[in-house]
Scaffold this active site. Structure first.
Site, PDB file in Angstrom:
ATOM      1  N   GLY A  43       0.758  -1.223  -0.070  1.00 59.74           N
ATOM      2  CA  GLY A  43       0.105   0.042  -0.039  1.00 59.74           C
ATOM      3  C   GLY A  43       0.772   1.264  -0.020  1.00 59.74           C
ATOM      4  O   GLY A  43       0.845   2.156  -0.796  1.00 59.74           O
ATOM      5  N   HIS A  44       1.921   1.415   0.840  1.00 59.28           N
ATOM      6  CA  HIS A  44       2.708   2.525   0.777  1.00 59.28           C
ATOM      7  C   HIS A  44       3.540   2.624  -0.318  1.00 59.28           C
ATOM      8  O   HIS A  44       3.732   3.596  -1.004  1.00 59.28           O
ATOM      9  CB  HIS A  44       3.758   2.226   1.808  1.00 59.28           C
ATOM     10  CG  HIS A  44       3.309   2.369   3.353  1.00 59.28           C
ATOM     11  ND1 HIS A  44       3.306   1.279   4.042  1.00 59.28           N
ATOM     12  CD2 HIS A  44       3.023   3.096   4.156  1.00 59.28           C
ATOM     13  CE1 HIS A  44       2.835   1.564   5.412  1.00 59.28           C
ATOM     14  NE2 HIS A  44       2.516   2.703   5.396  1.00 59.28           N
ATOM     15  N   SER A 194      -0.300  -1.606   8.275  1.00 55.16           N
ATOM     16  CA  SER A 194       1.104  -2.208   8.923  1.00 55.16           C
ATOM     17  C   SER A 194       0.296  -2.868  10.204  1.00 55.16           C
ATOM     18  O   SER A 194       1.104  -3.733  10.926  1.00 55.16           O
ATOM     19  CB  SER A 194       1.726  -1.155   9.330  1.00 55.16           C
ATOM     20  OG  SER A 194       2.222  -0.362   8.329  1.00 55.16           O
TER      21      SER A 194
END
Ligand code: PAF
Length: 286
Positions: A43-44, A194
């Site tokens: 995602g990051h 996370s």
């Protein structure tokens, strides 16, 4: 400026960051900022990819920001994986990691906190985490001042956060464009986070039910079911899957004000619910 064994450029202090950014600006290069707390996942990396569409040089900040955690939350336990994060960012073609120590961001005597209304007091995350957005807005304002990025990229998974930062940037006349990127999901629909590492195997198996309920709720509303009726069904489904719900609500997608019908504006469904000790959030647009 380089740290540890990595040949990649890491600024651990504000002066090193400013020196490098000033050099890029002199060369006429645009700057994109991806603010993170590390523990990078796909995602990051999608935020980094988006940043590259908007700027020539990409800075990734990694800072587990203490002021956005309540004393009861997971600040100490939050995963810290700097070396792996730097490796991923370097492989993605990023330019500079800014990983400051806490004393550089909040030196002794630090006394300023941003206080916001509007999306920051919409009665969603702020109801469960009353000091959270003051901490987020303060650190993001600092990062915007330090980096003066042309564009800054945030995930839509933290949808209320995105709206808070967009509002703050407008209200305080930051010239940075604040860009939202759609949530990345596992194949079964679970939003990448996370904090997913905290889920036990049993909780991980139950976790996709949150998004499944939101997706079904969105479909029903589009098909004409009343918003409150569809939300009630979603709440029952999520509870049946073993979650303790903080909220599952429909809001105006821009202001986050309560919304009773599709005719009243674009709708966003937002949810937060805990599986055991792990709190998951998710949302979907209609
Ligand atoms: O979304 C996050 O990771 C954090 O809230 C952010 C935006 C980096 C601010 O600390």
């Amino acid at each position: 400026m380089a740290a540890g064994t990595s040949p990649f450029e890491i600024a651990h202090d504000v002066t090193s960051l400013r020196v490098r950014l000033a050099e890029w600006r002199r060369e006429g290069e645009t700057i994109g900022l991806v603010p993170t707390m590390g523990a990078l996942h796909a995602g990051h990396m999608s935020l980094v990819d988006e940043a590259k569409k908007h700027a020539r040089r990409i800075v990734l900040s990694i800072f587990v920001n203490p002021t956005q955690f309540a004393p009861s939350e997971d600040f100490s336990a939050y995963p810290r994986t700097l070396d792996a994060d730097v490796e991923k960012f370097a492989a993605a073609g990023g330019d500079l990691v800014f990983a400051p120590v806490q004393a550089h961001i909040y030196p002794p005597g630090f006394a300023t906190t941003l206080s916001m209304r509007g999306p920051a007091t919409a009665g969603l995350e702020d109801r469960c985490r009353p000091t959270h957005f003051a901490g987020v807005a303060t650190i993001i304002a600092k990062l915007f001042n330090l980096c003066r990025p042309d564009a800054a990229i945030f995930g839509e998974k933290d949808y209320q956060q995105l709206k808070v930062v967009q509002r703050m940037a407008r209200d305080l006349d930051f010239e940075t464009r604040v860009i939202g990127v759609p949530t990345m999901r596992e194949r079964d629909g679970l939003a990448l986070s996370s904090r997913n590492v905290y889920l036990s195997a049993k909780e991980r198996a139950a976790a996709p039910a949150l998004y499944a309920a939101l997706a079904r709720c969105a479909r029903e509303i589009k098909e004409g079911v009343a918003i409150e009726t569809a939300l009630e069904t979603a709440r029952k489904e999520v509870t049946a899957a073993g979650f303790a719900i903080d909220y599952i609500e429909a809001r105006h997608a821009d202001t986050l004000a309560p919304i009773a019908s599709r005719e009243a504006g674009p709708v966003r469904l937002l949810a937060a619910a805990a599986l055991g000790k792990t709190r998951l959030i998710d949302n979907i647009g209609l």
